[in-house]
Design a protein around this motif. Structure first.
Motif, PDB file in Angstrom:
ATOM      1  N   ARG A  79       0.827  -1.202   0.000  1.00  0.00           N
ATOM      2  CA  ARG A  79       0.000   0.000   0.000  1.00  0.00           C
ATOM      3  C   ARG A  79       0.867   1.260   0.000  1.00  0.00           C
ATOM      4  O   ARG A  79       0.575   2.238  -0.678  1.00  0.00           O
ATOM      5  CB  ARG A  79      -0.924   0.008   1.219  1.00  0.00           C
ATOM      6  CG  ARG A  79      -2.161  -0.851   1.088  1.00  0.00           C
ATOM      7  CD  ARG A  79      -2.991  -0.827   2.363  1.00  0.00           C
ATOM      8  NE  ARG A  79      -4.340  -1.322   2.123  1.00  0.00           N
ATOM      9  CZ  ARG A  79      -4.666  -2.594   2.023  1.00  0.00           C
ATOM     10  NH1 ARG A  79      -3.719  -3.514   2.164  1.00  0.00           N
ATOM     11  NH2 ARG A  79      -5.910  -2.974   1.790  1.00  0.00           N
ATOM     12  N   ARG A  80       1.928   1.216   0.798  1.00  0.00           N
ATOM     13  CA  ARG A  80       2.820   2.374   0.887  1.00  0.00           C
ATOM     14  C   ARG A  80       3.496   2.640  -0.459  1.00  0.00           C
ATOM     15  O   ARG A  80       3.536   3.775  -0.940  1.00  0.00           O
ATOM     16  CB  ARG A  80       3.862   2.150   1.974  1.00  0.00           C
ATOM     17  CG  ARG A  80       4.736   3.367   2.270  1.00  0.00           C
ATOM     18  CD  ARG A  80       5.758   3.077   3.348  1.00  0.00           C
ATOM     19  NE  ARG A  80       5.137   2.621   4.576  1.00  0.00           N
ATOM     20  CZ  ARG A  80       5.314   1.414   5.113  1.00  0.00           C
ATOM     21  NH1 ARG A  80       6.118   0.534   4.529  1.00  0.00           N
ATOM     22  NH2 ARG A  80       4.716   1.074   6.227  1.00  0.00           N
ATOM     23  N   PHE A  81       4.013   1.586  -1.093  1.00  0.00           N
ATOM     24  CA  PHE A  81       4.721   1.745  -2.358  1.00  0.00           C
ATOM     25  C   PHE A  81       3.795   2.203  -3.482  1.00  0.00           C
ATOM     26  O   PHE A  81       4.202   2.948  -4.368  1.00  0.00           O
ATOM     27  CB  PHE A  81       5.402   0.432  -2.749  1.00  0.00           C
ATOM     28  CG  PHE A  81       6.596   0.086  -1.895  1.00  0.00           C
ATOM     29  CD1 PHE A  81       7.270   1.055  -1.175  1.00  0.00           C
ATOM     30  CD2 PHE A  81       7.044  -1.231  -1.823  1.00  0.00           C
ATOM     31  CE1 PHE A  81       8.366   0.734  -0.386  1.00  0.00           C
ATOM     32  CE2 PHE A  81       8.137  -1.563  -1.032  1.00  0.00           C
ATOM     33  CZ  PHE A  81       8.800  -0.567  -0.315  1.00  0.00           C
ATOM     34  N   LYS A  82       2.545   1.739  -3.447  1.00  0.00           N
ATOM     35  CA  LYS A  82       1.581   2.103  -4.487  1.00  0.00           C
ATOM     36  C   LYS A  82       0.950   3.474  -4.253  1.00  0.00           C
ATOM     37  O   LYS A  82       0.216   3.981  -5.100  1.00  0.00           O
ATOM     38  CB  LYS A  82       0.477   1.054  -4.561  1.00  0.00           C
ATOM     39  CG  LYS A  82       0.955  -0.299  -5.070  1.00  0.00           C
ATOM     40  CD  LYS A  82      -0.165  -1.331  -5.003  1.00  0.00           C
ATOM     41  CE  LYS A  82       0.304  -2.697  -5.455  1.00  0.00           C
ATOM     42  NZ  LYS A  82      -0.754  -3.739  -5.315  1.00  0.00           N
ATOM     43  N   GLY A  83       1.204   4.055  -3.091  1.00  0.00           N
ATOM     44  CA  GLY A  83       0.636   5.357  -2.781  1.00  0.00           C
ATOM     45  C   GLY A  83      -0.820   5.308  -2.383  1.00  0.00           C
ATOM     46  O   GLY A  83      -1.516   6.329  -2.416  1.00  0.00           O
ATOM     47  N   THR A  84      -1.299   4.120  -1.965  1.00  0.00           N
ATOM     48  CA  THR A  84      -2.702   3.986  -1.573  1.00  0.00           C
ATOM     49  C   THR A  84      -2.893   3.931  -0.061  1.00  0.00           C
ATOM     50  O   THR A  84      -4.016   3.774   0.412  1.00  0.00           O
ATOM     51  CB  THR A  84      -3.316   2.718  -2.194  1.00  0.00           C
ATOM     52  OG1 THR A  84      -2.587   1.563  -1.738  1.00  0.00           O
ATOM     53  CG2 THR A  84      -3.261   2.777  -3.713  1.00  0.00           C
ATOM     54  N   GLU A  86      -3.460   5.261   3.449  1.00  0.00           N
ATOM     55  CA  GLU A  86      -4.042   6.474   4.016  1.00  0.00           C
ATOM     56  C   GLU A  86      -3.790   6.508   5.522  1.00  0.00           C
ATOM     57  O   GLU A  86      -4.308   5.682   6.267  1.00  0.00           O
ATOM     58  CB  GLU A  86      -5.540   6.538   3.733  1.00  0.00           C
ATOM     59  CG  GLU A  86      -5.875   6.665   2.248  1.00  0.00           C
ATOM     60  CD  GLU A  86      -7.349   6.850   1.998  1.00  0.00           C
ATOM     61  OE1 GLU A  86      -8.105   6.971   2.994  1.00  0.00           O
ATOM     62  OE2 GLU A  86      -7.753   6.873   0.829  1.00  0.00           O
ATOM     63  N   GLU A  87      -2.961   7.465   5.957  1.00  0.00           N
ATOM     64  CA  GLU A  87      -2.661   7.680   7.365  1.00  0.00           C
ATOM     65  C   GLU A  87      -2.675   9.185   7.649  1.00  0.00           C
ATOM     66  O   GLU A  87      -1.650   9.773   7.973  1.00  0.00           O
ATOM     67  CB  GLU A  87      -1.286   7.109   7.725  1.00  0.00           C
ATOM     68  CG  GLU A  87      -1.158   5.609   7.604  1.00  0.00           C
ATOM     69  CD  GLU A  87       0.227   5.126   7.970  1.00  0.00           C
ATOM     70  OE1 GLU A  87       0.337   4.202   8.795  1.00  0.00           O
ATOM     71  OE2 GLU A  87       1.214   5.680   7.433  1.00  0.00           O
ATOM     72  N   LEU A 122       5.967   9.546   9.146  1.00  0.00           N
ATOM     73  CA  LEU A 122       6.413  10.887   9.541  1.00  0.00           C
ATOM     74  C   LEU A 122       7.000  11.646   8.366  1.00  0.00           C
ATOM     75  O   LEU A 122       6.816  12.871   8.246  1.00  0.00           O
ATOM     76  CB  LEU A 122       7.421  10.792  10.686  1.00  0.00           C
ATOM     77  CG  LEU A 122       6.920  10.135  11.977  1.00  0.00           C
ATOM     78  CD1 LEU A 122       8.028  10.141  13.028  1.00  0.00           C
ATOM     79  CD2 LEU A 122       5.679  10.828  12.505  1.00  0.00           C
ATOM     80  N   ASP A 123       7.714  10.940   7.485  1.00  0.00           N
ATOM     81  CA  ASP A 123       8.260  11.595   6.288  1.00  0.00           C
ATOM     82  C   ASP A 123       7.143  12.100   5.390  1.00  0.00           C
ATOM     83  O   ASP A 123       7.224  13.203   4.829  1.00  0.00           O
ATOM     84  CB  ASP A 123       9.132  10.615   5.499  1.00  0.00           C
ATOM     85  CG  ASP A 123      10.514  10.413   6.109  1.00  0.00           C
ATOM     86  OD1 ASP A 123      10.978  11.321   6.838  1.00  0.00           O
ATOM     87  OD2 ASP A 123      11.130   9.363   5.848  1.00  0.00           O
ATOM     88  N   MET A 124       6.098  11.288   5.230  1.00  0.00           N
ATOM     89  CA  MET A 124       4.982  11.661   4.365  1.00  0.00           C
ATOM     90  C   MET A 124       4.359  12.980   4.810  1.00  0.00           C
ATOM     91  O   MET A 124       3.959  13.811   3.990  1.00  0.00           O
ATOM     92  CB  MET A 124       3.927  10.557   4.362  1.00  0.00           C
ATOM     93  CG  MET A 124       2.689  10.873   3.526  1.00  0.00           C
ATOM     94  SD  MET A 124       1.526   9.488   3.471  1.00  0.00           S
ATOM     95  CE  MET A 124       1.066   9.333   5.205  1.00  0.00           C
ATOM     96  N   HIS A 129      11.505  15.556  11.371  1.00  0.00           N
ATOM     97  CA  HIS A 129      12.617  16.340  11.921  1.00  0.00           C
ATOM     98  C   HIS A 129      12.298  16.928  13.293  1.00  0.00           C
ATOM     99  O   HIS A 129      13.208  17.348  14.006  1.00  0.00           O
ATOM    100  CB  HIS A 129      12.993  17.470  10.964  1.00  0.00           C
ATOM    101  CG  HIS A 129      11.901  18.472  10.749  1.00  0.00           C
ATOM    102  ND1 HIS A 129      10.771  18.210   9.985  1.00  0.00           N
ATOM    103  CD2 HIS A 129      11.750  19.743  11.208  1.00  0.00           C
ATOM    104  CE1 HIS A 129       9.991  19.273   9.969  1.00  0.00           C
ATOM    105  NE2 HIS A 129      10.557  20.214  10.706  1.00  0.00           N
ATOM    106  N   HIS A 130      11.037  16.948  13.683  1.00  0.00           N
ATOM    107  CA  HIS A 130      10.670  17.507  14.989  1.00  0.00           C
ATOM    108  C   HIS A 130      10.949  16.537  16.144  1.00  0.00           C
ATOM    109  O   HIS A 130      10.952  16.953  17.300  1.00  0.00           O
ATOM    110  CB  HIS A 130       9.185  17.862  15.011  1.00  0.00           C
ATOM    111  CG  HIS A 130       8.834  19.082  14.216  1.00  0.00           C
ATOM    112  ND1 HIS A 130       9.494  20.289  14.351  1.00  0.00           N
ATOM    113  CD2 HIS A 130       7.860  19.275  13.270  1.00  0.00           C
ATOM    114  CE1 HIS A 130       8.954  21.179  13.532  1.00  0.00           C
ATOM    115  NE2 HIS A 130       7.968  20.593  12.874  1.00  0.00           N
TER     116      HIS A 130
END
Length: 219
Positions: A79-84, A86-87, A122-124, A129-130
């Protein structure tokens, strides 16, 4: 004096319940197990995946749980790699994080996610960085064991009485109590406010402003 806010992730920073429930359905199907009740899946969020599977499928064989575990990890990764995947951050969370940093708070995360999953999340949202410390289930016993909080305190060089844990489940609150830090619950996650209070939360915030006020009240 340094002060630390430790956030849970799913159900506290982000709302990942749809992705978690859908991926768990697929994992159980791969292991030829009946689909788990979605409410029960949501209530297991925060535990490490092996422990969650033991509770969701107590009658499964070790082989079935291993298959489900691998299928869950690969399904979530796909799901993460396909961009699907949702978080979404809860409304107002990014702004709250900015205000806490501006006020001098150090920030950390203690989550049942994997290292890869947490970093990706967190990157998304552009907020990694916080955070001075990121603790996951990859390197610690499952919540409510205090290991994640203890490591976050050590990395931030903050005493337990100068830290607060923010979470949406009793696992978070019990972990905080075991580590000797203050605990605040949030009402927008996966366990009921009454359960969080019974577990020992100092209070339960219903809005970002209430959460900010509760954090600062104990500073």
């Amino acid at each position: 004096m340094k002060r630390l806010v430790i956030f849970d992730c799913d159900g506290t920073l982000v709302d990942g319940q749809a992705a978690i429930c859908d991926t768990m359905d697929e994992a159980f199907a791969a292991a030829r197990l009946p689909s788990p009740d979605r409410n029960e899946v949501r209530r297991m969020v925060g535990l490490s995946l092996p422990q969650a599977l033991r509770q969701l499928a107590p009658g499964a064989t070790d082989d079935q749980r291993d298959i489900a575990l691998d299928a869950y990890k690969s399904g979530y990764r796909d799901r993460r790699f396909k961009g699907t995947l949702e978080e979404p951050l809860y409304d107002g969370m990014a702004e709250l994080i900015d205000r806490l940093v501006d006020a001098g708070w150090l920030l950390a995360v203690a989550t049942g996610k994997s290292d890869r999953g947490l970093h990706s999340c967190l990157d998304m949202h552009g907020i990694k960085h916080h955070f001075i410390s990121l603790q996951t289930a990859d390197r610690h016993p499952s919540k409510p064991h205090p290991s994640m909080i203890e490591q976050a305190l050590a990395e931030a060089d903050v005493a337990s009485d100068c830290a607060v844990m923010i979470g949406d489940t009793t696992f978070d609150i019990e972990m905080a109590r075991a580590a000797g830090v203050r605990a605040i619950g949030v009402a927008w996650g996966y366990h009921e406010p009454s359960e969080l209070l019974e577990a020992g939360a100092q209070g339960v915030a219903g809005t970002m402003q209430e959460l900010e006020d509760m954090i600062n009240a104990g500073a």
